[in-house]
Scaffold this active site. Structure first.
Site, PDB file in Angstrom:
ATOM      1  CB  CYS A  15      -0.897  -0.143   1.252  1.00 37.16           C
ATOM      2  SG  CYS A  15      -1.809  -1.532   1.428  1.00 37.16           S
ATOM      3  N   GLY A  41       0.250   0.363  -5.117  1.00 39.14           N
ATOM      4  CA  GLY A  41      -1.068  -0.493  -5.233  1.00 39.14           C
ATOM      5  C   GLY A  41      -1.909  -0.144  -6.044  1.00 39.14           C
ATOM      6  CG  ASN A 115       3.070   1.105   3.160  1.00 40.55           C
ATOM      7  OD1 ASN A 115       3.980   1.417   3.242  1.00 40.55           O
ATOM      8  ND2 ASN A 115       2.516  -0.078   2.678  1.00 40.55           N
ATOM      9  N   GLY A 116       1.828  -1.740   5.239  1.00 39.86           N
ATOM     10  CA  GLY A 116       2.638  -2.607   5.952  1.00 39.86           C
ATOM     11  C   GLY A 116       1.893  -3.721   6.260  1.00 39.86           C
ATOM     12  CE1 TYR A 255       9.855  -4.644  -9.052  1.00 41.25           C
ATOM     13  CE2 TYR A 255       8.129  -4.246  -7.598  1.00 41.25           C
ATOM     14  CZ  TYR A 255       8.356  -4.669  -8.890  1.00 41.25           C
ATOM     15  OH  TYR A 255       7.376  -5.100  -9.515  1.00 41.25           O
TER      16      TYR A 255
END
Ligand code: SF4
Length: 469
Positions: A15, A41, A115-116, A255
Site C-alpha cells: 500500500c 498499489g 501501509n505494511g 524495487y
C-alpha cells in the site's frame, strides 16, 4: 495460470498512504498525492475528508483515475483528508478491505489508513473479538482502530500511543480525527513515511515523490517509534517506544519506491545506479551491450554501463497499456504472456553479447521468458546480473513473497537458477553492496537472510507452513 498471472510475476508492495492537514481542497491534493503513489498499489483506493467534524468518504476498486471523478471529489469537502492505495495480500481483495477505514464512535469519529503488515494481528483480533469488537473487514489494519476505540481516555493521543505499543510488525499509519492528523511509524523503521509543508499546512506521504507533484516542501521523515501530531499548533512529536531501529526495507530501494523518491535521505535512482556500478565491480564481464528490464532495473543498468564502459542500450521496450483488465486469452496466447508486456528490439539485440540487468528474481518465470525472448531475436550470449541478493525467505511485512514455495532461490542454488532461466551466466549482488549503495548501516534484509527484525508469531509460522499465508 492466466495471462494476468503471467504478467504479474513481480513483487508487490501492499500500500501507499497520504494525508493533508490545513490545506484548502485537501481531497484534491490527496488525489494528486495518491496518483503519485499508484505504483504501490493498483487494486483499490480511497479518500476520507473532514470538515468541522463531518467525515466524507469515497473508495472503490481500481486505479485512482478510475475511482475518482470531479463529482465525487467535490463531495469530499474540508481542509483535512487522508488517502490510500492498496495492493491486497493480508486480508485479501474486495471493497471491504479498501481503505481508509472510517470509524464512528462516541469518543469521536476517526479515519485510518495503513501501509505494511502486522505480525500479531491474528492474536490481537482474537483478543478483541472475545471482548466484543466486530471487524468490518479481514484486513489486519483494522486492529489498531479497535485497540484505539477500546480506550475511553479523554485524549486520543493516549489511546493511540498505548495501542501502538500492542501491535508488532511493519507499519506507516495515518489517522485523522475531527481536528488532528496523526502520522505513526513502526519502531523498526521498516516502512517509510515523510512529512512535507504546503501553503501553511502539512502533508504526509509514503514517498517523497508525491510532494513534487503538489509543490510541497519536504521537512523530515517520521522517525521509527514516533507519532507526529499535526494540528492548529503545528507539529508535536511523541514516542510510543524507546526501542528504535532503522531497518528500512531494502526492497524500497531495490524495487518498490519510485526513482524520484528519497527514502530516508537517499535518492532511489542514485541507490540503484550505485548498485549497478557495484554489480559490475563484483563480477566484471565482457559484453557488447547492457540492457535493463523496464522500469525498475533501468537505473541499475545505467550504473553498470557507466562503470563497465559497455554501451547502455534500449533492448527491451515495455508496453505500458497491458493492464489488469486485459482479456483472458487462449492457451496459445497465454504462452506469449511476457511478449505482450515486453518487446525485444531485434536490431539492437541480434548477434550481441548481452548483459541483462534485473532488480530481483522471485519465482524465476519472468526472467526465464525474457532470456528466451532475447535468444529468439538472436542474442549471442545473455549474462543475467541481478541488482539484489537471492530472495530465500518470505516477507511478513507487507510484501507478497509469503511462502517458501513461491521463491525459486529458497530451493535452488544460483547455478540451478541459471540453468532454469537459460542464461549463459548469472550473478546476484552481495548483501554488503546494499549497505554501500544505500550509504547506511542498517536495513531489513530478512528476505535475503532469514533474519527477521521482529518476533514472528506462531500464527504466521503455522500459516506459512501450510502454504496458506
Ligand atoms: S523481508 Fe524483504 S521485502 Fe520484507 S521488509 Fe524486509 S527487506 Fe523488505
Amino acid at each position: 495460470m492466466n495471462l494476468n498471472d503471467i504478467l504479474d510475476q513481480e513483487l508487490h508492495e501492499e500500500c501507499g498512504v497520504f494525508g493533508v492537514y490545513g490545506v484548502s481542497n485537501a481531497a484534491e491534493v490527496t488525489y494528486y498525492g495518491l496518483h503519485s503513489l499508484q505504483h504501490r498499489g493498483q487494486e483499490g483506493c480511497g479518500i476520507v475528508s473532514c470538515k468541522q467534524g463531518q467525515f466524507n468518504r469515497v473508495k472503490g476498486l481500481g486505479l485512482v483515475t478510475e475511482v475518482f471523478n470531479d463529482t465525487n471529489l467535490n463531495s469530499l469537502i474540508g481542509d483535512m483528508a487522508i488517502g490510500h492505495v492498496r495492493y491486497s495480500t493480508a486480508g485479501g481483495g474486495g471493497i471491504d478491505n479498501v481503505q481508509p477505514f472510517l470509524f464512528r464512535h462516541h469518543t469521536g469519529n476517526f479515519a485510518l489508513a495503513h501501509n505494511g503488515n502486522l505480525v500479531n494481528s491474528n492474536e490481537l483480533k482474537k483478543y478483541l473479538e472475545e471482548r466484543g469488537s466486530i471487524f468490518q473487514s479481514t484486513s489486519d489494519s483494522e486492529v489498531l482502530a479497535h485497540l484505539i476505540k477500546k480506550d475511553k481516555r479523554a485524549h486520543r493521543i493516549d489511546a493511540i500511543l498505548d495501542a501502538l505499543q500492542m501491535i508488532e510488525g511493519a507499519f506507516a499509519f495515518v489517522i485523522m480525527s475531527k481536528d488532528k492528523l496523526y502520522a505513526c511509524r513502526d519502531k523498526y523503521g521498516l516502512r517509510p513515511l515523510s512529512i512535507g509543508k504546503l501553503n501553511g499546512g502539512y502533508v504526509v506521504s509514503s514517498e517523497t515523490c508525491a510532494f513534487e507533484v503538489i509543490n510541497a516542501r519536504f521537512i523530515r521523515d517520521v522517525q521509527p517509534g514516533e507519532v507526529v501530531v499535526i494540528d492548529e499548533n503545528g507539529i508535536t512529536s511523541y514516542d510510543y517506544s524507546k526501542y528504535k531501529r532503522y531497518h528500512m526495507c531494502a526492497m524500497e530501494y531495490i524495487y518498490f519506491s519510485r526513482p524520484d523518491s528519497d527514502v530516508e535521505g537517499r535518492n532511489v535512482h542514485s541507490f540503484r545506479k550505485e548498485s549497478g556500478k557495484i554489480l559490475y565491480r563484483e563480477r566484471p564481464t565482457e559484453a557488447d551491450i547492457v540492457i535493463g528490464v523496464p522500469d525498475s532495473s533501468l537505473s541499475a543498468a545505467i550504473g553498470y554501463a557507466e562503470e563497465s564502459k559497455i554501451p547502455y542500450e534500449m533492448g527491451l521496450i515495455k508496453n505500458k497499456y497491458v493492464g489488469r483488465t486485459f482479456i483472458q486469452p487462449s492457451q496459445n496466447m497465454r504462452e506469449k504472456g511476457v511478449r505482450m508486456k515486453l518487446s525485444a528490439v531485434s536490431s539492437i539485440i541480434k548477434d550481441k553479447r548481452i548483459i541483462l540487468i534485473d532488480d530481483s528474481i522471485v519465482r524465476g518465470t519472468t526472467c526465464k521468458r525474457i532470456v528466451s525472448l532475447l535468444k529468439e531475436v538472436g542474442a549471442k550470449e545473455v549474462h543475467v546480473r541481478i541488482a539484489s541478493p537471492q530472495i530465500t525467505n518470505p516477507c511478513f511485512y507487507g510484501v507478497d513473497t509469503s511462502t517458501y514455495d513461491e521463491l525459486i532461490s529458497a530451493h535452488k542454488s544460483a547455478e540451478e537458477v541459471r540453468k532454469m532461466i537459460g542464461a549463459d551466466s548469472l550473478y546476484f549482488l552481495s548483501k554488503e553492496a546494499l549497505f554501500e549503495a544505500a550509504k547506511r548501516e542498517d536495513l531489513c534484509l530478512a528476505c535475503f537472510t532469514g533474519k527477521y527484525p521482529t518476533a514472528l508469531y506462531q500464527s504466521i509460522k503455522d500459516a506459512n507452513k501450510d502454504g496458506k499465508f
